[in-house]
Design an enzyme around this catalytic site. Structure first.
Site, PDB file in Angstrom:
ATOM      1  N   CYS A 571      50.650  37.024  30.019  1.00  0.00           N
ATOM      2  CA  CYS A 571      51.616  36.053  29.510  1.00  0.00           C
ATOM      3  C   CYS A 571      50.985  35.086  28.514  1.00  0.00           C
ATOM      4  O   CYS A 571      51.562  34.788  27.468  1.00  0.00           O
ATOM      5  CB  CYS A 571      52.290  35.313  30.656  1.00  0.00           C
ATOM      6  SG  CYS A 571      51.194  34.924  32.027  1.00  0.00           S
TER       7      CYS A 571
HETATM    8  N1  LIG Z   1      52.973  36.826  37.529  1.00  0.00           N
HETATM    9  C1  LIG Z   1      52.925  36.771  36.215  1.00  0.00           C
HETATM   10  O1  LIG Z   1      53.516  35.892  35.582  1.00  0.00           O
HETATM   11  C2  LIG Z   1      52.164  37.763  35.460  1.00  0.00           C
HETATM   12  C3  LIG Z   1      51.449  38.750  36.079  1.00  0.00           C
HETATM   13  N2  LIG Z   1      50.756  39.654  35.356  1.00  0.00           N
HETATM   14  C4  LIG Z   1      49.989  40.699  36.001  1.00  0.00           C
HETATM   15  O2  LIG Z   1      50.876  41.548  36.753  1.00  0.00           O
HETATM   16  C5  LIG Z   1      50.224  42.061  37.897  1.00  0.00           C
HETATM   17  C6  LIG Z   1      51.117  41.764  39.106  1.00  0.00           C
HETATM   18  O3  LIG Z   1      51.295  40.367  39.211  1.00  0.00           O
HETATM   19  P1  LIG Z   1      52.308  39.739  40.239  1.00  0.00           P
HETATM   20  O4  LIG Z   1      53.514  40.524  40.371  1.00  0.00           O
HETATM   21  O5  LIG Z   1      52.443  38.325  39.867  1.00  0.00           O
HETATM   22  O6  LIG Z   1      51.466  39.862  41.586  1.00  0.00           O
HETATM   23  P2  LIG Z   1      51.967  39.729  43.096  1.00  0.00           P
HETATM   24  O7  LIG Z   1      50.820  39.220  43.863  1.00  0.00           O
HETATM   25  O8  LIG Z   1      53.212  38.938  43.151  1.00  0.00           O
HETATM   26  O9  LIG Z   1      52.284  41.220  43.542  1.00  0.00           O
HETATM   27  C7  LIG Z   1      51.274  42.168  43.718  1.00  0.00           C
HETATM   28  C8  LIG Z   1      51.868  43.483  44.209  1.00  0.00           C
HETATM   29  O10 LIG Z   1      50.844  44.435  44.354  1.00  0.00           O
HETATM   30  C9  LIG Z   1      50.806  44.916  45.699  1.00  0.00           C
HETATM   31  N3  LIG Z   1      49.393  45.090  46.053  1.00  0.00           N
HETATM   32  C10 LIG Z   1      48.471  44.130  46.251  1.00  0.00           C
HETATM   33  N4  LIG Z   1      47.281  44.693  46.497  1.00  0.00           N
HETATM   34  C11 LIG Z   1      47.451  46.038  46.477  1.00  0.00           C
HETATM   35  C12 LIG Z   1      46.594  47.153  46.683  1.00  0.00           C
HETATM   36  N5  LIG Z   1      45.310  47.002  46.948  1.00  0.00           N
HETATM   37  N6  LIG Z   1      47.110  48.386  46.606  1.00  0.00           N
HETATM   38  C13 LIG Z   1      48.408  48.566  46.323  1.00  0.00           C
HETATM   39  N7  LIG Z   1      49.270  47.537  46.135  1.00  0.00           N
HETATM   40  C14 LIG Z   1      48.780  46.289  46.202  1.00  0.00           C
HETATM   41  C15 LIG Z   1      51.481  43.847  46.485  1.00  0.00           C
HETATM   42  O11 LIG Z   1      52.016  44.417  47.670  1.00  0.00           O
HETATM   43  P3  LIG Z   1      52.253  43.503  48.989  1.00  0.00           P
HETATM   44  O12 LIG Z   1      53.095  42.342  48.551  1.00  0.00           O
HETATM   45  O13 LIG Z   1      52.977  44.412  49.894  1.00  0.00           O
HETATM   46  O14 LIG Z   1      50.938  43.100  49.480  1.00  0.00           O
HETATM   47  C16 LIG Z   1      52.559  43.382  45.541  1.00  0.00           C
HETATM   48  O15 LIG Z   1      53.614  44.304  45.555  1.00  0.00           O
HETATM   49  C17 LIG Z   1      48.878  41.374  37.943  1.00  0.00           C
HETATM   50  O16 LIG Z   1      47.939  42.242  37.413  1.00  0.00           O
HETATM   51  C18 LIG Z   1      49.050  40.169  37.016  1.00  0.00           C
HETATM   52  O17 LIG Z   1      47.848  39.784  36.404  1.00  0.00           O
HETATM   53  C19 LIG Z   1      50.792  39.651  34.006  1.00  0.00           C
HETATM   54  C20 LIG Z   1      51.505  38.716  33.351  1.00  0.00           C
HETATM   55  C21 LIG Z   1      52.214  37.662  34.022  1.00  0.00           C
HETATM   56  C1  LIG Z   2      49.330  30.613  36.779  1.00  0.00           C
HETATM   57  C2  LIG Z   2      48.500  31.818  36.751  1.00  0.00           C
HETATM   58  O1  LIG Z   2      47.691  32.066  37.591  1.00  0.00           O
HETATM   59  N1  LIG Z   2      48.683  32.639  35.780  1.00  0.00           N
HETATM   60  C3  LIG Z   2      47.985  33.855  35.627  1.00  0.00           C
HETATM   61  C4  LIG Z   2      48.573  34.488  34.447  1.00  0.00           C
HETATM   62  C5  LIG Z   2      48.815  35.882  34.633  1.00  0.00           C
HETATM   63  C6  LIG Z   2      48.581  36.526  33.326  1.00  0.00           C
HETATM   64  O2  LIG Z   2      49.417  36.793  32.528  1.00  0.00           O
HETATM   65  O3  LIG Z   2      47.342  36.760  33.100  1.00  0.00           O
HETATM   66  P1  LIG Z   2      46.753  37.148  31.740  1.00  0.00           P
HETATM   67  O4  LIG Z   2      47.459  36.322  30.736  1.00  0.00           O
HETATM   68  O5  LIG Z   2      45.340  36.805  31.815  1.00  0.00           O
HETATM   69  O6  LIG Z   2      47.016  38.585  31.634  1.00  0.00           O
HETATM   70  C7  LIG Z   2      46.518  33.643  35.397  1.00  0.00           C
HETATM   71  O7  LIG Z   2      46.128  32.639  34.851  1.00  0.00           O
HETATM   72  O8  LIG Z   2      45.741  34.561  35.680  1.00  0.00           O
END
Ligand SMILES: NC(=O)C1=CN([C@@H]2O[C@H](COP(=O)(O)OP(=O)(O)OC[C@H]3O[C@@H](n4cnc5c(N)ncnc54)[C@H](OP(=O)(O)O)[C@@H]3O)[C@@H](O)[C@H]2O)C=CC1
Ligand SMILES: CC(=O)N[C@@H](CCC(=O)OP(=O)(O)O)C(=O)O
Length: 784
Positions: A571
């Protein structure tokens, strides 16, 4: 050429033998030849205009909203046309051929409509349900019935069966089998064909128009043409086009009634006159005019230098025919002209087909008038002449009117207007129209894309599911979780309770044979092995940004389109690179001295429980994290706010900026956590190159993103705000003057879960699967 002497042709003239033989006509002068040439050109033009529609129908396996009832009026018109031409001796052989052509194409269109609309679609829809139901256990009959019922009611499918948690998943969800607008809907009344637009005496021309169809009511807009009408996903625009449409509608209804009235009056007067003065069968021959099907009528008249011979149908006899040919002609004209006006109102024009139709009508008129301008031949031909001439005028009038209406309401009527202003509605509408065209091209009904979501129990995974709920062609068939494997999504995310989805399973238990594409929403570092184990046939967008094609859509669209594996940008990198890359590439700002102050909502840290993310820790305060630790991902691991650390944001940002300028770019970057659930703002400070102004920066960004749906450069002075992108895939940007001369400030906001994660992932997947980039993503921000 043969000398006179051919039976029924004037003996003193040299007449074309082949015309005599095959068309039963006497072409005995240069003037006759021109008339024949125009007539044949007219037939050719209409033939060309007809064929594309028929081929398109075959190819698309659809007649897209053709109303059989409306088509039947054409059948009646064709019968009148054919019979009128046959009975009326003053008509030319080419007119008769034209009538045959229209009848022939109408028959094909009727058959296509019956087959595709009533047989093929039904069969295909059933297959679609079966296909979706095939994962896991078969849905209960009741479920299937419900699906069908909903589908028929709503023109989109939603239903399916969900299995109990212990059972293998049943995966009928959000099935995007697009159905035609329900019968009896307004758009159904109108037939989408070139003929109905630029029609004349003879109906049936290939469609160069597109029906207007509300996205919500039909999903796909039928269209086989290059131009489209007022389909809008934007409420503002819908209202604009609807209101102008209403006015135009009443105008056209009035016009249609008038045309029918005029036709009826003309017909009545013909009947009342009780004779066809033009066919001088009641008195001694005064003129000799070559016109009509001469072997069918034997009336000789002479006049000046023209001479013609009216052949009368021998088997009916001159008296038996009477005025019926002309009467039928007026019936035909009334039906064709009256039915055509509303069609023009609803449909756009295809320039090429428009030209063919125009040429077809103009040459049709020309062929009659060139042959003879004597009243005796013009009068019986009047229905055909009036119909064709009126249609030419209407086409020209409507062509101008439609273009003007499109312009006023911001809808593009021609490719030339394709890049209208970005601000506000027009581009969105244009984009939606473009989408609909592609959706049509991809045959929505039969090409479902089965989606697997890895990490569906997380924030980005659930956001993908939310967005896909309105996607016209993607259906979630597999979802995975880790700790929450075996649970239903609704139990983990109650806001998605309306989605009938399979239960989540552990990655190892997922059946990827039932999946076409994957969104990988797993924590960084957990994905490489999982992705490597997936079937190579699957397309993957990875939100944890592993090695792959970099999917910052607006800047890497072409690479994304052909990629199998796309690393979705983080993001922070999205908010920062969208403005900085174009400015650096254009050499408008210095690569040195870039300072970024960025803020994220707490959802950016994911859903897993962490002390640092407790309400009590976050609320009523703001916290910086990752200060000075941006250069190396590893450095974050020792930081107390590990869980909030931008794990790879800085290297990712610097890599993108470095590529943009071709030499190392180093930034100052400090992320902050602020007490809001979603949203992200980057405030970017930069040094402008000597002589460059803030207005130059804004103008460059504006032109760079002018054609983009999701990146909006706000008007001068308007400050972007995270509250104005909530829940949407939009990125709002603006440039401001810094108090320090020569420096500028860019403010860039997104929803971190949408454009910063799942929205952009869907944007990429749409491209990768050959779907419109904006599918499922055009919802407007939620406010307040
Ligand atoms: N949140 C954001 O705004 C952003 C996130 N991202 C990226 O997106 C990805 C997901 O983020 P986000 O949705 O926020 O993360 P969450 O922590 O909300 O969700 C993670 C998911 O992965 C599952 N999980 C965790 N560990 C494992 C494992 N070892 N094997 C299989 N499944 C697993 C979890 O399952 P369970 O809940 O059942 O444990 C859950 O469904 C990350 O890489 C993050 O950096 C990128 C941009 C923005
Ligand atoms: C609040 C918060 O924890 N935010 C996440 C952003 C997730 C994300 O988008 O990470 P990248 O931009 O590095 O891919 C973080 O800083 O890691």
């Amino acid at each position: 050429m043969v000398s006179g002497g051919m039976a029924d042709c004037p003996v003193e003239k040299e007449c074309l033998e082949w015309v005599h033989r095959y068309l039963k006509d006497c072409i005995c002068s240069f003037r006759d030849e021109i008339s024949l040439g125009l007539g044949l050109l007219s037939v050719l033009s209409w033939g060309i205009a007809e064929v594309p529609q028929i081929i398109t129908n075959f190819r698309e396996k659809s007649t897209e909203g053709v109303s059989l009832a409306f088509l039947m009026t054409w059948v009646v018109g064709d019968i009148f046309n054919l019979t009128g031409c046959y009975l009326e001796p003053a008509t030319l052989p080419t007119q008769f051929i034209m009538a045959l052509l229209y009848t022939f194409t109408t028959i094909i269109l009727v058959l296509q409509t019956i087959y595709y609309d009533y047989i093929y679609t039904r069969r295909n829809s059933d297959e679609g349900y079966e296909k979706i139901a095939s994962v896991g256990e078969k849905p209960k009959t009741a479920d299937v019935d419900t699906v069908k019922k909903h589908s028929e009611q709503d023109n989109k499918t939603h239903e399916g069966g969900s299995s109990p948690s212990s059972s293998p998943p049943t995966t009928i969800i959000n099935v995007p089998i697009t159905r035609r607008a329900s019968r009896g809907s307004e758009s159904d009344v109108y037939y989408m064909s070139a003929r109905s637009l630029a029609s004349s005496h003879a109906p049936g021309i290939g469609s160069y128009m597109v029906g207007s169809r509300d996205r919500e009511s039909g999903g796909s807009s039928g269209n086989h043409s290059f131009l489209r009408t007022t389909v809008s996903s934007s409420p503002q625009h819908s209202s604009v086009s609807r209101s102008s449409a209403t006015q135009a509608g009443s105008l056209l209804r009035t016009a249609a009634s008038s045309v029918l009235l005029v036709g009826s009056v003309a017909m009545t007067s013909t009947v009342l006159s009780g004779a066809i003065p033009s066919t001088p069968h009641n008195g001694p021959a005064k003129y000799f005019v070559f016109t009509g099907r001469r072997l069918l009528q034997q009336i000789s008249v002479s006049h000046g230098r023209y001479s013609t011979h009216f052949p009368r149908r021998s088997f009916l006899g001159e008296e038996a025919v009477g005025p019926w040919g002309e009467i039928f002609g007026w019936c035909m004209a009334a039906i064709y002209m009256g039915g055509r006006l509303p069609q023009i109102h609803l449909n756009g024009l295809n320039p090429l087909m428009f030209v063919f139709a125009l040429v077809g009508n103009a040459t049709y008129v020309g062929s009659i008038l060139v042959r003879s301008i004597l009243w005796v031949t013009i009068k019986p031909n009047l229905p055909w002449l009036v119909d064709a001439a009126v249609c030419v005028l209407l086409d020209l009038f409507m062509w101008g009117g439609i273009n003007r209406a499109r312009y006023v309401s911001g809808v593009n009527a021609s490719p030339r207007c394709a890049s209208t202003t970005k601000q506000g509605v027009p581009l969105q509408v244009a984009s939606a129209l473009k989408d609909l065209q592609v959706v049509q091209d991809r045959k929505v009904k039969s090409e479902l894309v089965r989606i697997g979501v890895l990490g569906a129990s997380g924030y980005t995974g659930s956001e993908i599911v939310r967005l896909l709920a309105t996607h016209p062609a993607f259906a979630v068939t597999v979802m995975t979780a880790d700790r929450k494997a075996g649970q239903s999504l609704a139990s983990v995310f109650p806001h998605l309770i309306t989605q009938d989805l399979p239960n989540m399973v552990a990655v190892k238990d997922a059946d990827f044979s039932e999946v076409d594409a994957i969104f990988c929403c797993l924590p960084h570092g957990t994905t490489q092995e999982i992705i490597a184990s997936l079937p190579r046939s699957l397309k993957v967008v990875d939100l944890s940004a592993e090695e792959a094609v970099y999917g910052l859509t607006e800047l890497h669209r072409d690479e994304v389109r052909s990629a199998r594996l796309v690393a979705n940008p983080g993001c922070y990198p999205t908010t920062i690179q969208l403005p900085l890359v174009p400015l650096l590439q254009a050499g408008l700002i210095s690569k040195d001295g870039i300072i970024i102050d960025a803020k994220s909502g707490v959802s950016g840290a994911g859903r897993s429980a962490k002390e640092a993310n407790l309400y009590t820790e976050i609320a009523e305060g703001m916290k910086s994290y990752g200060i000075t630790n941006h250069r190396h991902v590893a450095s974050f691991t020792s930081f107390p706010l590990l869980i909030l650390a931008p794990h790879c944001a800085v290297p990712e940002i610097e890599q993108g900026l470095t590529q943009a300028v071709g030499s190392q770019v180093t930034i100052s970057f400090t992320p902050h956590l602020i007490p809001m659930s979603r949203g992200m703002q980057s405030t970017i400070y930069m040094q402008m190159v000597n002589g460059v102004t803030v207005d130059d920066l804004r103008a460059h960004l504006k032109s760079k993103f002018e054609d983009e749906e999701f990146v909006v450069v706000l008007p001068k002075g308007v400050v972007p705000c995270t509250a104005h992108v909530r829940g949407s895939n939009y990125c709002l940007l603006n440039v401001f003057e810094d108090r320090i001369p020569g420096r500028a400030i860019v403010v860039s906001v997104i929803d971190n879960l949408v454009k910063g994660a799942s929205g952009q992932a869907l944007q990429n997947m749409n491209l990768m699967m050959g779907w419109p980039e904006t599918s499922g993503l055009l919802q407007q921000p939620m406010f307040p």
